[in-house]
Design a protein around this motif. Structure first.
Motif, PDB file in Angstrom:
ATOM      1  N   ALA A   1      47.972  32.826  34.881  1.00 39.54           N
ATOM      2  CA  ALA A   1      46.534  32.870  34.619  1.00 39.54           C
ATOM      3  C   ALA A   1      45.983  34.145  35.261  1.00 39.54           C
ATOM      4  CB  ALA A   1      45.856  31.633  35.193  1.00 39.54           C
ATOM      5  N   VAL A   2      45.686  35.150  34.425  1.00 35.53           N
ATOM      6  CA  VAL A   2      45.222  36.458  34.908  1.00 35.53           C
ATOM      7  C   VAL A   2      43.737  36.588  34.586  1.00 35.53           C
ATOM      8  CG1 VAL A   2      45.487  38.952  34.641  1.00 35.53           C
ATOM      9  CG2 VAL A   2      47.510  37.471  34.582  1.00 35.53           C
ATOM     10  N   SER A   3      42.924  36.769  35.638  1.00 35.44           N
ATOM     11  CA  SER A   3      41.480  36.837  35.422  1.00 35.44           C
ATOM     12  C   SER A   3      40.898  38.233  35.610  1.00 35.44           C
ATOM     13  CB  SER A   3      40.762  35.859  36.350  1.00 35.44           C
ATOM     14  OG  SER A   3      41.034  36.177  37.702  1.00 35.44           O
TER      15      SER A   3
ATOM     16  N   TRP B   1      46.613  46.665  38.872  1.00 34.89           N
ATOM     17  CA  TRP B   1      46.189  45.620  39.788  1.00 34.89           C
ATOM     18  C   TRP B   1      45.871  44.377  38.980  1.00 34.89           C
ATOM     19  CZ3 TRP B   1      46.692  46.266  44.903  1.00 34.89           C
ATOM     20  CH2 TRP B   1      46.835  47.571  45.375  1.00 34.89           C
ATOM     21  N   ILE B   2      46.386  43.231  39.432  1.00 36.43           N
ATOM     22  CA  ILE B   2      46.255  41.979  38.701  1.00 36.43           C
ATOM     23  C   ILE B   2      45.593  40.951  39.616  1.00 36.43           C
ATOM     24  CG2 ILE B   2      47.488  40.210  37.396  1.00 36.43           C
ATOM     25  CD1 ILE B   2      49.877  42.299  37.359  1.00 36.43           C
ATOM     26  N   GLY B   3      44.488  40.376  39.143  1.00 36.50           N
ATOM     27  CA  GLY B   3      43.789  39.350  39.909  1.00 36.50           C
ATOM     28  C   GLY B   3      44.012  37.977  39.310  1.00 36.50           C
ATOM     29  N   TYR B   4      44.142  37.003  40.198  1.00 36.86           N
ATOM     30  CA  TYR B   4      44.421  35.623  39.791  1.00 36.86           C
ATOM     31  C   TYR B   4      43.398  34.698  40.442  1.00 36.86           C
ATOM     32  CZ  TYR B   4      48.948  38.007  39.510  1.00 36.86           C
ATOM     33  OH  TYR B   4      49.948  38.903  39.274  1.00 36.86           O
ATOM     34  N   PRO B   5      42.880  33.722  39.709  1.00 39.18           N
ATOM     35  CA  PRO B   5      41.971  32.764  40.346  1.00 39.18           C
ATOM     36  C   PRO B   5      42.745  31.882  41.328  1.00 39.18           C
ATOM     37  CG  PRO B   5      42.387  32.151  38.062  1.00 39.18           C
ATOM     38  CD  PRO B   5      43.081  33.453  38.293  1.00 39.18           C
TER      39      PRO B   5
END
Length: 181
Positions: free
Chosen positions: A149-151, A161-165
């Motif tokens: 799940a990538v937000s 850069w990859i952000g995740y909840p």
């Protein structure tokens, strides 16, 4: 919101029952032009993410369960032509890297309840005889990615850069050709 090289601004409006994409061209349009599923060839005018590249809009949709039309549309507003990519599903965010390629993150508001509709990170590479789409997941990166799940995505030089909840942030390092080594 995204702007093209000619200064036209595109924005997504995601109000239930009034989904549309709006365009403001300060050179020719005194008001916003509204694009919906009924006056375009878009599969759906609901848009979570809009990115402009090569004269086209890359329209990502999110938050569908297993039976929705949250596909990626690549739309040329000048010609009306639309390419729908059903393999890129539930697109929440995107970025364009230094090589001109796109990165798309797949997300659903309840990924723990709908794990089958979040598909990680997609890298759309241009060039060669055909475009190439590579999918990255927790499994394919041997847990280098923290979640499928990538937000959020940001491209910075040789880093994605990859952000995740709920799972923080990770960085994918690229080689000199903009690919994962």
């Amino acid at each position: 919101i995204s702007a093209d090289a000619d200064g036209r601004v595109y924005a997504a409006a995601a109000m239930p029952g009034r989904w549309h994409i709006a365009r403001l061209d300060p050179q020719t349009e005194p008001r916003w032009s509204i694009f919906t599923a009924s006056n375009t060839n878009l599969t759906n005018a609901w848009a979570q993410d809009i990115r402009i590249g090569d004269g086209r809009l890359w329209v990502g949709r999110c938050c569908c369960g297993t039976n929705g039309n949250c596909y990626l549309d690549v739309w040329n507003p000048e010609t009306g032509e639309v390419e729908t990519h059903q393999d890129l599903y539930n697109i929440w965010d995107s970025a364009r890297d230094d090589w001109g390629n796109f990165w798309f993150g797949s997300y659903n508001e309840t990924p723990e309840e709908n794990p089958d509709v979040v598909h990680g990170l997609f890298h759309w590479r241009f060039g060669g005889e055909e475009d190439d789409i590579v999918q990255y997941t927790v499994e394919s990166t041997e847990s280098e990615m923290r979640s499928n799940a990538v937000s959020a995505i940001a491209a910075e030089g040789k880093s994605i850069w990859i952000g995740y909840p709920g799972f923080g942030l990770s960085r994918l390092r690229l080689d000199d050709d903009g690919r994962e080594p």
